[in-house]
Write an enzyme that holds these catalytic residues in place. Structure first.
Site, mmCIF file in Angstrom:
data_model
loop_
_atom_site.group_PDB
_atom_site.id
_atom_site.type_symbol
_atom_site.label_atom_id
_atom_site.label_comp_id
_atom_site.label_asym_id
_atom_site.label_seq_id
_atom_site.Cartn_x
_atom_site.Cartn_y
_atom_site.Cartn_z
ATOM 1 N N HIS A 127 -15.767 34.887 4.274
ATOM 2 C CA HIS A 127 -14.366 34.487 4.110
ATOM 3 C C HIS A 127 -13.904 35.011 2.748
ATOM 4 C CE1 HIS A 127 -14.434 30.689 6.915
ATOM 5 N NE2 HIS A 127 -13.699 31.617 7.479
ATOM 6 N N CYS B 64 -13.588 25.640 -0.007
ATOM 7 C CA CYS B 64 -13.647 25.451 1.452
ATOM 8 C C CYS B 64 -13.246 24.038 1.854
ATOM 9 C CB CYS B 64 -15.060 25.702 1.982
ATOM 10 S SG CYS B 64 -15.694 27.335 1.688
HETATM 11 N N1 ARG Z 1 -19.834 26.730 8.294
HETATM 12 C C1 ARG Z 1 -18.458 27.084 8.082
HETATM 13 C C2 ARG Z 1 -18.154 28.383 8.807
HETATM 14 O O1 ARG Z 1 -18.999 29.218 8.861
HETATM 15 C C3 ARG Z 1 -18.172 27.194 6.626
HETATM 16 C C4 ARG Z 1 -16.719 27.420 6.317
HETATM 17 C C5 ARG Z 1 -16.444 27.585 4.864
HETATM 18 N N2 ARG Z 1 -15.053 27.679 4.597
HETATM 19 C C6 ARG Z 1 -14.456 28.549 3.792
HETATM 20 N N3 ARG Z 1 -13.195 28.404 3.561
HETATM 21 N N4 ARG Z 1 -15.083 29.570 3.289
HETATM 22 O O2 ARG Z 1 -17.089 28.577 9.330
#
Ligand code: ARG
Length: 269
Positions: free
Chosen positions: A167, A262
């Site tokens: 991300h 996150c």
């Molecule tokens: N386990 C989640 C996923 O893989 C983690 C999300 C983390 N969020 C972020 N904004 N980076 O989607």
């Protein structure tokens, strides 16, 4: 230009049902132990940190069966009181999308449907007059045009190339002031690196060791940066540039690939 903090409005989700039950990014190992109580305590300390800084924190009810719902940044993108709903790449997270869209609709926001895969503020970050939009792993490139149409702001596409930084908010943090952003150059394609250099010549460049503890998954209110306590070099670099830094420990949520940012969705009225 002095750094100036401003009161922010965040939406968070208590990790009541948090667990690592599937693997949709390289940080997740469903066979590794996770301390669920510690996860809740660490999350509560993050919320407390925001309240102590004078920010507003709203809460959305967690839903059973959605272990990643704590990662509120993926719930929507909110700019100028307008909400772009999300659509997840992975079916395991699909039911989070209507939960977040419903929260905003009930709160009186204008909600625009996602139409294409976009994972909210995980990949779509407001930085001054631009919206920076990541692609390569989750949010599709096609969704960037939708972001631009909904918000009427110029969208800059950035290509992510390292699966650990899946991300945009794991590879780049928006800051107030002249720096504009902090980022890990290695997480971006050569063209995107050149774009970042051009847009943010004074950016703070992160050390790969700090990115490897999700140090860039940080939240800045213009002058104060809440970041993983383990990101000591990044913290020092930010302090050198005049920011106040506040370290938080989210070791349990990091096992799902998440950090402070996150867990935090900014609500911009
Ligand atoms: N386990 C989640 C996923 O893989 C983690 C999300 C983390 N969020 C972020 N904004 N980076 O989607």
């Amino acid at each position: 230009m002095p750094l100036r903090a401003s009161a922010r409005h965040y939406l968070m989700c208590r990790p009541t049902y948090f667990a690592v039950e599937y693997a949709i990014n390289p940080w997740m190992d469903p066979t590794a132990p996770v301390d669920a109580d510690l996860a809740v305590r660490q999350w509560a300390a993050l919320r407390r940190t925001y309240l102590d800084l004078g920010h507003t924190v709203d809460l959305i009810d967690p839903l059973p069966g959605l272990p990643d719902m704590v990662f509120a940044a993926n719930g929507a993108t909110v700019v100028d009181g307008r909400v772009l709903a999300v659509e997840f790449r992975d079916p395991q997270r699909a039911d989070e999308a209507p939960a977040y869209a419903g929260w905003f609709a009930r709160a009186g926001f204008e909600v625009h449907e996602a139409k294409l895969v976009n994972e909210g503020e995980g990949d779509i970050l407001l930085a001054g007059d631009h919206i920076l939009a990541g692609t390569g792993f989750r949010t599709t490139h096609a969704a960037h045009a939708r972001v631009q149409e909904v918000f009427g702001r110029p969208v800059v596409t950035l290509h992510l190339v390292d699966p650990r930084f899946y991300h945009l908010d794991t590879a780049l943090c928006v800051l107030g002031g002249e720096a504009g952003v902090a980022y890990l150059p290695e997480a971006f394609s050569p063209g995107s690196r050149a774009v970042l250099r051009r847009l943010f010549p004074d950016a703070v460049l992160a050390d790969p060791r700090d990115a490897a503890v999700l140090g860039l998954n940080a939240v800045c209110d213009g002058a104060r940066v809440v970041l993983p306590a383990q990101a000591t070099r990044l913290s020092a670099a930010l302090r050198e540039r005049g920011y106040e830094t506040i370290g938080v420990d989210l070791s349990e949520l990091r096992k799902a690939g998440g950090g402070p940012k996150c867990c935090t969705l900014e609500v911009r009225r």
